[in-house]
Design a protein around this motif. Structure first.
Motif, PDB file in Angstrom:
ATOM      1  N   ARG A 119     -57.015   9.428   4.405  1.00  0.00           N
ATOM      2  CA  ARG A 119     -58.046   8.393   4.341  1.00  0.00           C
ATOM      3  C   ARG A 119     -57.656   7.195   5.210  1.00  0.00           C
ATOM      4  O   ARG A 119     -58.472   6.636   5.930  1.00  0.00           O
ATOM      5  CB  ARG A 119     -58.276   7.969   2.893  1.00  0.00           C
ATOM      6  N   SER A 120     -56.396   6.832   5.163  1.00  0.00           N
ATOM      7  CA  SER A 120     -55.905   5.713   5.957  1.00  0.00           C
ATOM      8  C   SER A 120     -55.991   6.029   7.452  1.00  0.00           C
ATOM      9  O   SER A 120     -56.411   5.190   8.256  1.00  0.00           O
ATOM     10  CB  SER A 120     -54.463   5.403   5.559  1.00  0.00           C
ATOM     11  N   ALA A 121     -55.601   7.238   7.820  1.00  0.00           N
ATOM     12  CA  ALA A 121     -55.673   7.653   9.227  1.00  0.00           C
ATOM     13  C   ALA A 121     -57.122   7.658   9.718  1.00  0.00           C
ATOM     14  O   ALA A 121     -57.413   7.247  10.848  1.00  0.00           O
ATOM     15  CB  ALA A 121     -55.034   9.026   9.404  1.00  0.00           C
ATOM     16  N   PHE A 122     -58.037   8.109   8.864  1.00  0.00           N
ATOM     17  CA  PHE A 122     -59.455   8.109   9.222  1.00  0.00           C
ATOM     18  C   PHE A 122     -59.936   6.689   9.478  1.00  0.00           C
ATOM     19  O   PHE A 122     -60.599   6.409  10.479  1.00  0.00           O
ATOM     20  CB  PHE A 122     -60.289   8.756   8.107  1.00  0.00           C
ATOM     21  N   ARG A 123     -59.584   5.775   8.597  1.00  0.00           N
ATOM     22  CA  ARG A 123     -60.029   4.388   8.737  1.00  0.00           C
ATOM     23  C   ARG A 123     -59.470   3.765  10.011  1.00  0.00           C
ATOM     24  O   ARG A 123     -60.172   3.050  10.732  1.00  0.00           O
ATOM     25  CB  ARG A 123     -59.594   3.582   7.499  1.00  0.00           C
ATOM     26  N   ASP A 124     -58.205   4.042  10.310  1.00  0.00           N
ATOM     27  CA  ASP A 124     -57.607   3.543  11.550  1.00  0.00           C
ATOM     28  C   ASP A 124     -58.323   4.113  12.764  1.00  0.00           C
ATOM     29  O   ASP A 124     -58.600   3.401  13.732  1.00  0.00           O
ATOM     30  CB  ASP A 124     -56.123   3.902  11.615  1.00  0.00           C
ATOM     31  N   TRP A 125     -58.622   5.413  12.746  1.00  0.00           N
ATOM     32  CA  TRP A 125     -59.308   6.057  13.864  1.00  0.00           C
ATOM     33  C   TRP A 125     -60.665   5.415  14.101  1.00  0.00           C
ATOM     34  O   TRP A 125     -61.021   5.114  15.245  1.00  0.00           O
ATOM     35  CB  TRP A 125     -59.458   7.559  13.595  1.00  0.00           C
ATOM     36  N   VAL A 126     -61.420   5.205  13.029  1.00  0.00           N
ATOM     37  CA  VAL A 126     -62.755   4.611  13.176  1.00  0.00           C
ATOM     38  C   VAL A 126     -62.656   3.241  13.818  1.00  0.00           C
ATOM     39  O   VAL A 126     -63.394   2.933  14.758  1.00  0.00           O
ATOM     40  CB  VAL A 126     -63.490   4.522  11.821  1.00  0.00           C
TER      41      VAL A 126
ATOM     42  N   GLU B  56     -60.178   1.894  15.620  1.00  0.00           N
ATOM     43  CA  GLU B  56     -59.505   1.815  16.919  1.00  0.00           C
ATOM     44  C   GLU B  56     -60.150   2.659  18.011  1.00  0.00           C
ATOM     45  O   GLU B  56     -60.022   2.340  19.193  1.00  0.00           O
ATOM     46  CB  GLU B  56     -58.044   2.219  16.766  1.00  0.00           C
ATOM     47  N   GLU B  57     -60.828   3.729  17.632  1.00  0.00           N
ATOM     48  CA  GLU B  57     -61.303   4.683  18.632  1.00  0.00           C
ATOM     49  C   GLU B  57     -62.817   4.845  18.702  1.00  0.00           C
ATOM     50  O   GLU B  57     -63.304   5.599  19.529  1.00  0.00           O
ATOM     51  CB  GLU B  57     -60.679   6.066  18.373  1.00  0.00           C
ATOM     52  N   THR B  58     -63.558   4.181  17.826  1.00  0.00           N
ATOM     53  CA  THR B  58     -65.007   4.324  17.852  1.00  0.00           C
ATOM     54  C   THR B  58     -65.669   2.951  17.830  1.00  0.00           C
ATOM     55  O   THR B  58     -64.990   1.939  17.656  1.00  0.00           O
ATOM     56  CB  THR B  58     -65.539   5.138  16.639  1.00  0.00           C
ATOM     57  N   GLU B  59     -66.969   2.950  17.974  1.00  0.00           N
ATOM     58  CA  GLU B  59     -67.746   1.714  17.915  1.00  0.00           C
ATOM     59  C   GLU B  59     -68.510   1.599  16.603  1.00  0.00           C
ATOM     60  O   GLU B  59     -69.347   0.718  16.451  1.00  0.00           O
ATOM     61  CB  GLU B  59     -68.734   1.673  19.092  1.00  0.00           C
ATOM     62  N   HIS B  60     -68.212   2.467  15.635  1.00  0.00           N
ATOM     63  CA  HIS B  60     -68.909   2.435  14.355  1.00  0.00           C
ATOM     64  C   HIS B  60     -68.462   1.214  13.545  1.00  0.00           C
ATOM     65  O   HIS B  60     -67.274   0.885  13.526  1.00  0.00           O
ATOM     66  CB  HIS B  60     -68.642   3.714  13.559  1.00  0.00           C
ATOM     67  N   PRO B  61     -69.416   0.569  12.873  1.00  0.00           N
ATOM     68  CA  PRO B  61     -69.073  -0.609  12.060  1.00  0.00           C
ATOM     69  C   PRO B  61     -68.141  -0.265  10.894  1.00  0.00           C
ATOM     70  O   PRO B  61     -68.185   0.849  10.359  1.00  0.00           O
ATOM     71  CB  PRO B  61     -70.421  -1.089  11.524  1.00  0.00           C
ATOM     72  N   GLY B  62     -67.339  -1.213  10.512  1.00  0.00           N
ATOM     73  CA  GLY B  62     -66.421  -1.028   9.396  1.00  0.00           C
ATOM     74  C   GLY B  62     -67.110  -0.672   8.098  1.00  0.00           C
ATOM     75  O   GLY B  62     -66.602   0.107   7.302  1.00  0.00           O
TER      76      GLY B  62
ATOM     77  N   VAL C  34     -69.650   1.168   7.706  1.00  0.00           N
ATOM     78  CA  VAL C  34     -69.992   2.598   7.715  1.00  0.00           C
ATOM     79  C   VAL C  34     -68.751   3.412   7.368  1.00  0.00           C
ATOM     80  O   VAL C  34     -68.815   4.363   6.593  1.00  0.00           O
ATOM     81  CB  VAL C  34     -70.582   3.022   9.076  1.00  0.00           C
ATOM     82  N   ALA C  35     -67.617   3.026   7.912  1.00  0.00           N
ATOM     83  CA  ALA C  35     -66.365   3.717   7.584  1.00  0.00           C
ATOM     84  C   ALA C  35     -66.045   3.576   6.102  1.00  0.00           C
ATOM     85  O   ALA C  35     -65.641   4.541   5.453  1.00  0.00           O
ATOM     86  CB  ALA C  35     -65.216   3.149   8.422  1.00  0.00           C
ATOM     87  N   GLU C  36     -66.245   2.401   5.557  1.00  0.00           N
ATOM     88  CA  GLU C  36     -65.981   2.179   4.135  1.00  0.00           C
ATOM     89  C   GLU C  36     -66.920   3.014   3.275  1.00  0.00           C
ATOM     90  O   GLU C  36     -66.500   3.584   2.264  1.00  0.00           O
ATOM     91  CB  GLU C  36     -66.116   0.699   3.790  1.00  0.00           C
ATOM     92  N   ALA C  37     -68.177   3.118   3.676  1.00  0.00           N
ATOM     93  CA  ALA C  37     -69.132   3.943   2.940  1.00  0.00           C
ATOM     94  C   ALA C  37     -68.739   5.413   3.022  1.00  0.00           C
ATOM     95  O   ALA C  37     -68.842   6.154   2.039  1.00  0.00           O
ATOM     96  CB  ALA C  37     -70.544   3.736   3.479  1.00  0.00           C
ATOM     97  N   ALA C  38     -68.269   5.846   4.188  1.00  0.00           N
ATOM     98  CA  ALA C  38     -67.848   7.239   4.357  1.00  0.00           C
ATOM     99  C   ALA C  38     -66.665   7.562   3.445  1.00  0.00           C
ATOM    100  O   ALA C  38     -66.515   8.695   2.994  1.00  0.00           O
ATOM    101  CB  ALA C  38     -67.490   7.510   5.818  1.00  0.00           C
ATOM    102  N   LEU C  39     -65.844   6.576   3.176  1.00  0.00           N
ATOM    103  CA  LEU C  39     -64.691   6.765   2.298  1.00  0.00           C
ATOM    104  C   LEU C  39     -65.030   6.521   0.831  1.00  0.00           C
ATOM    105  O   LEU C  39     -64.160   6.606  -0.036  1.00  0.00           O
ATOM    106  CB  LEU C  39     -63.553   5.820   2.719  1.00  0.00           C
ATOM    107  N   SER C  40     -66.296   6.217   0.563  1.00  0.00           N
ATOM    108  CA  SER C  40     -66.776   5.931  -0.803  1.00  0.00           C
ATOM    109  C   SER C  40     -66.073   4.741  -1.432  1.00  0.00           C
ATOM    110  O   SER C  40     -65.852   4.710  -2.638  1.00  0.00           O
ATOM    111  CB  SER C  40     -66.631   7.160  -1.703  1.00  0.00           C
TER     112      SER C  40
ATOM    113  N   GLU D  93     -77.566   8.070   7.389  1.00  0.00           N
ATOM    114  CA  GLU D  93     -77.729   8.509   8.781  1.00  0.00           C
ATOM    115  C   GLU D  93     -76.588   8.003   9.655  1.00  0.00           C
ATOM    116  O   GLU D  93     -76.076   8.724  10.507  1.00  0.00           O
ATOM    117  CB  GLU D  93     -79.080   8.049   9.339  1.00  0.00           C
ATOM    118  N   LYS D  94     -76.151   6.779   9.439  1.00  0.00           N
ATOM    119  CA  LYS D  94     -75.033   6.247  10.220  1.00  0.00           C
ATOM    120  C   LYS D  94     -73.732   6.975   9.877  1.00  0.00           C
ATOM    121  O   LYS D  94     -72.902   7.217  10.752  1.00  0.00           O
ATOM    122  CB  LYS D  94     -74.887   4.741   9.989  1.00  0.00           C
TER     123      LYS D  94
END
Length: 67
Positions: free
Chosen positions: A18-25, A27-33, A35-41, A59-60
């Motif tokens: 989960r931590s690696a996913f959050r770092d990837w989002v 550092e490596e994407t333009e997706h808003p934080g 959205v990443a937090e929602a993806a991690l529930s 959708e995001k």
């Protein structure tokens, strides 16, 4: 996932993924934080923020997962 990692005798944790996913989002994407937090529930902290963030960003999140 934790059970599977234990059965496989791997030294990794679900939290590490989960931590690696959050770092990837971030550092490596333009997706808003958010959205990443929602993806991690992750739960929105604070009653006021939670009251205004009622969207599930499906959708995001779908776009993020496709990336």
């Amino acid at each position: 996932m934790t059970k599977l990692l234990r059965e496989m005798k791997e030294p990794y944790t679900a939290h590490g993924f989960r931590s690696a996913f959050r770092d990837w989002v971030s550092e490596e994407t333009e997706h808003p934080g958010e959205v990443a937090e929602a993806a991690l529930s992750h739960v929105v902290k604070g009653k006021t923020d939670a009251a205004y963030r009622r969207r599930n960003l499906l959708e995001k999140r779908r776009l993020l997962m496709n990336e």
